[in-house]
Write an enzyme that holds these catalytic residues in place. Structure first.
Site, PDB file in Angstrom:
ATOM      1  N   HIS A 198       0.916  -1.315  -0.135  1.00  0.00           N
ATOM      2  CA  HIS A 198      -0.069   0.071   0.110  1.00  0.00           C
ATOM      3  C   HIS A 198       0.836   1.218   0.063  1.00  0.00           C
ATOM      4  O   HIS A 198       0.461   2.178  -0.756  1.00  0.00           O
ATOM      5  CB  HIS A 198      -0.873  -0.069   1.232  1.00  0.00           C
ATOM      6  CG  HIS A 198      -2.178  -0.870   1.133  1.00  0.00           C
ATOM      7  ND1 HIS A 198      -3.136  -0.907   2.014  1.00  0.00           N
ATOM      8  CD2 HIS A 198      -2.594  -1.294   0.002  1.00  0.00           C
ATOM      9  CE1 HIS A 198      -4.080  -1.797   1.839  1.00  0.00           C
ATOM     10  NE2 HIS A 198      -3.916  -2.010   0.389  1.00  0.00           N
ATOM     11  N   GLU A 241      -6.298 -13.556 -21.828  1.00  0.00           N
ATOM     12  CA  GLU A 241      -5.634 -13.440 -20.880  1.00  0.00           C
ATOM     13  C   GLU A 241      -4.894 -14.853 -20.563  1.00  0.00           C
ATOM     14  O   GLU A 241      -4.239 -14.966 -19.658  1.00  0.00           O
ATOM     15  CB  GLU A 241      -6.122 -12.642 -19.451  1.00  0.00           C
ATOM     16  CG  GLU A 241      -7.510 -12.954 -19.232  1.00  0.00           C
ATOM     17  CD  GLU A 241      -7.726 -12.157 -17.925  1.00  0.00           C
ATOM     18  OE1 GLU A 241      -6.907 -11.218 -17.663  1.00  0.00           O
ATOM     19  OE2 GLU A 241      -8.885 -12.251 -17.497  1.00  0.00           O
ATOM     20  N   ASP A 257      -2.170 -11.356 -16.795  1.00  0.00           N
ATOM     21  CA  ASP A 257      -2.415 -12.771 -16.680  1.00  0.00           C
ATOM     22  C   ASP A 257      -1.721 -13.701 -17.609  1.00  0.00           C
ATOM     23  O   ASP A 257      -1.454 -14.847 -17.583  1.00  0.00           O
ATOM     24  CB  ASP A 257      -3.885 -13.340 -16.514  1.00  0.00           C
ATOM     25  CG  ASP A 257      -4.584 -12.976 -15.169  1.00  0.00           C
ATOM     26  OD1 ASP A 257      -3.732 -13.472 -14.387  1.00  0.00           O
ATOM     27  OD2 ASP A 257      -5.514 -12.250 -15.137  1.00  0.00           O
ATOM     28  N   CYS A 298      -5.116  -4.216 -21.840  1.00  0.00           N
ATOM     29  CA  CYS A 298      -5.272  -3.212 -20.622  1.00  0.00           C
ATOM     30  C   CYS A 298      -4.154  -3.933 -19.535  1.00  0.00           C
ATOM     31  O   CYS A 298      -4.533  -3.574 -18.271  1.00  0.00           O
ATOM     32  CB  CYS A 298      -6.754  -3.715 -20.032  1.00  0.00           C
ATOM     33  SG  CYS A 298      -7.349  -5.369 -19.917  1.00  0.00           S
TER      34      CYS A 298
HETATM   35  C1  PEP Z   1      -4.597  -8.478 -16.812  1.00  0.00           C
HETATM   36  O1  PEP Z   1      -4.690  -9.682 -16.402  1.00  0.00           O
HETATM   37  O2  PEP Z   1      -3.753  -8.223 -17.528  1.00  0.00           O
HETATM   38  C2  PEP Z   1      -5.647  -7.667 -16.257  1.00  0.00           C
HETATM   39  C3  PEP Z   1      -5.613  -6.465 -16.706  1.00  0.00           C
HETATM   40  O3  PEP Z   1      -6.462  -8.142 -15.273  1.00  0.00           O
HETATM   41  P1  PEP Z   1      -5.888  -8.270 -13.796  1.00  0.00           P
HETATM   42  O4  PEP Z   1      -4.750  -7.620 -13.522  1.00  0.00           O
HETATM   43  O5  PEP Z   1      -7.232  -7.519 -12.916  1.00  0.00           O
HETATM   44  O6  PEP Z   1      -6.092  -9.688 -13.613  1.00  0.00           O
HETATM   45 MG    MG Z   2      -6.358 -10.811 -15.447  1.00  0.00          MG
END
Ligand code: PEP
Ligand code: MG
Length: 583
Positions: A195, A439, A463, A510
């Site tokens: 954090h 992912e 992921d 993302c």
């Molecule tokens: C990812 O897996 O790249 C993703 C954006 O999702 P999270 O980090 O929430 O698993």
């Molecule tokens: Mg993910």
């Protein structure tokens, strides 16, 4: 003599300033027996200390600068919540009465019991909770021992420009110190995702963590240099080194202030290719940061927060209100809502008993698997998202889809929800777009099949890298293997982008890779046209995009996809990034 120490650079920036060493941390707690007639007095001592700790935190919260990111308040709120929890209020009092022990000892026993519970469970959320317990308990201990030299008692101005050297810092300490305009901090403990580290990044304080025994090597008031990017700490630097870092610091500061010019500029390469820049959001409070960052919408709205700090699952109306707030707050810019990705690294309070403990949670019942396994929970969320779509541009995204069957099942559930809303006369966007996160390697390899069945794809590289390279993303021991430049990772991304092109649907990214400035040009060259990331990273990436001329990239750029040697991949990357300086 120059001394150089190495830690983990967690928040970028160069700082040059005098050391201020903080020593208060783990108190030395001993047990002693309380006479029966003093027990209630001892209970009162603990109750008063806890109340005083609460008051301290409330006063810190009241001093959070108005422009501070939402994380800051929520971390302090977590500590306040803990101070109100019976595990830290009632249980130690019962111990004082039953064991006739002193307040410090009762608190320490309860602290150890809580930490033991966390130790048995292995996920990063709980690990952070472990730090939180320590921070909260230490605060009460300090009050009990009258060693109440909390940082907020340091007279204003004394820390200004100093580099704080500590064993560890709490989020509350960090807020107070930012208030006192510290230059940077260095801690012995802490990791890239604690954090305090996240706060340092949000608040723009250069920081290094994990410098073992740093307080033994550094003296109070000694002049230090720290580089929050490389994780280097230098003490006793000569004039030449100091001048070099002064120069780097000026360049960095110029660079950061120059980014604001990009806020209202369109995102476009120099040869005229438009690129979409979207924000990732985790909490409703993130909206304020997003609106200042020049994002074109939200590319990933993580909904797991709805399950945090609670036992009962969120009902449809509560979810509707949350989704409606975000879509209305974005003033008609598109918001991609990801359905619950609970389980594995995102095991949060209310979602904890949805999946049984499995040997390997990352490969277990998580994300879409968990939703399909709990159709009522899934249905409630889909109905809420659909109903919110009557108030703005919403898209639905399913996480961790591996097979077409899963996609079909998820879409069937969505159709059922639409039918229900039709029957009930409730409004929603009848053309709502549906997409999946790519992912897992399976969905990247079969990206064409998925592209033919959805409206958009979004590559979740966090992921995707975990599953492609078999690196558990929460295991510190294998973190060093994380490599976005691994040809297998790049090939899977490329296949996904090509599938999107073939079926004429947008493909976004993302995961954290989208916000790594070193990779922006490579991703553009591979055909990525939409990036989604933490709002703090957006302007830097926009700058790189706007300074890129795709025609000037080296012809062999995509050879990086087939080189298995990491030094060659780095060399290609360097060529790509150098090829394109603004003329
Ligand atoms: C990812 O897996 O790249 C993703 C954006 O999702 P999270 O980090 O929430 O698993
Ligand atoms: Mg993910």
């Amino acid at each position: 003599m120059t001394l150089e120490l190495q830690g983990i650079g967690v928040s970028r920036g160069i700082a040059i300033g005098k050391a201020h060493i903080l020593f208060h941390n783990q108190p030395d707690v001993r047990e002693y027996l309380i006479p029966t007639f003093s027990i209630e007095q001892e209970v009162e001592r603990l109750t008063n200390a806890t109340e005083q700790a609460r008051e301290q935190l409330k006063s810190i919260r009241a001093h959070i600068p108005a422009n501070a990111p939402a994380d800051v308040a929520s971390f302090i709120d977590t500590h306040l919540l803990m101070l109100n929890d019976s595990s830290l209020t009632t249980v130690p009092i019962e111990m004082i009465r039953s064991r006739r022990c002193n307040a410090e000892w009762a608190l320490q026993l309860q602290r150890d019991a809580l930490i033991n519970v966390f130790n048995e469970m292995d996920d990063p959320y709980l690990r952070t909770r472990q730090d939180d317990v320590d921070h909260v308990v230490n605060r009460i201990h300090r009050i009990l021992s009258d060693e109440n030299v909390a940082d907020h008692e340091i007279p204003d101005g004394r820390l200004k420009g100093h580099i704080i050297i500590a064993e560890d810092l709490t989020p509350a300490d960090t807020v107070l110190m930012q208030h006192q305009e510290i230059a940077a901090f260095v801690t012995e403990h802490g990791g890239a995702t604690s954090h305090t580290t996240i706060l340092a990044r949000s608040l723009g304080i250069p920081a290094i963590v994990g410098v073992e025994s740093v307080r033994r090597y550094i003296q109070d008031n000694e002049l230090l240099i720290i580089d929050g990017e490389t994780g280097t700490l230098i003490a006793g630097a000569d004039d030449a080194i100091t001048a070099e870092y002064q120069h780097r610091r000026e360049l960095f500061e110029q660079h950061i202030s120059s980014l604001s010019q990009y806020q209202f500029q369109p995102t476009q390469t120099r040869d005229g290719k438009s690129v979409t820049l979207l924000a990732n959001a985790e909490l409703p409070e993130d909206l304020s940061t997003i609106s200042n960052a020049g994002a074109h919408g939200i590319g990933l709205y993580r909904t797991e927060f709805l399950y945090m700090n609670r036992i009962s699952p969120p009902e449809e109306e509560e979810q509707l209100a949350a989704y409606r707030d975000v879509v209305e707050g974005m003033n008609n810019q598109p918001v991609t809502i990801r359905t619950f990705d609970l389980g594995a690294d995102k095991t949060v309070d209310g979602g904890r008993n949805l999946s049984q403990t499995t040997i390997n949670p990352a490969l277990g019942l998580r994300a879409i698997r968990l939703c399909l396994n709990h159709p009522n929970m899934f249905r409630t969320q889909l109905r809420a998202i659909l109903r919110a779509s009557a108030f703005g541009a919403i898209k639905i995204m399913f996480p961790m889809i591996c097979s077409v069957q899963e996609l079909t099942q998820a879409k069937r559930m969505l159709s059922l929800c639409k039918q229900e809303l039709d029957n009930e006369g409730l409004e929603y966007d009848h053309h709502i777009q549906t997409g999946i996160m790519v992912e897992v390697p399976a969905s990247a390899i079969c990206a064409e099949i998925f592209a033919s069945q959805v409206d958009f794809l979004s590559i979740g590289t966090n992921d995707l890298i975990q599953y492609t390279l078999a690196i558990d993303r929460i295991d510190d021991q294998v973190n060093y293997l994380y490599n976005p430049l691994h040809p297998a990772v790049l090939k899977l991304i490329h296949m996904t982008l090509e599938a999107g092109k073939k079926y004429n649907i947008p493909v976004s990214m993302c995961g954290e890779m989208a916000s790594d400035p070193r990779l922006t040009r490579l991703l553009l060259a591979m055909g990525l046209e939409s990036f989604s990331m933490h709002p703090n990273a957006l302007l830097e990436i926009k700058r790189i995009i706007n300074e890129t001329d795709l025609n000037q990239l080296p012809e062999n750029t995509l050879q990086v996809l087939s080189t298995a040697k990491s030094h060659e991949a780095e060399m290609f990357l360097e060529q790509i990034n150098k090829s394109n300086h603004k003329s």
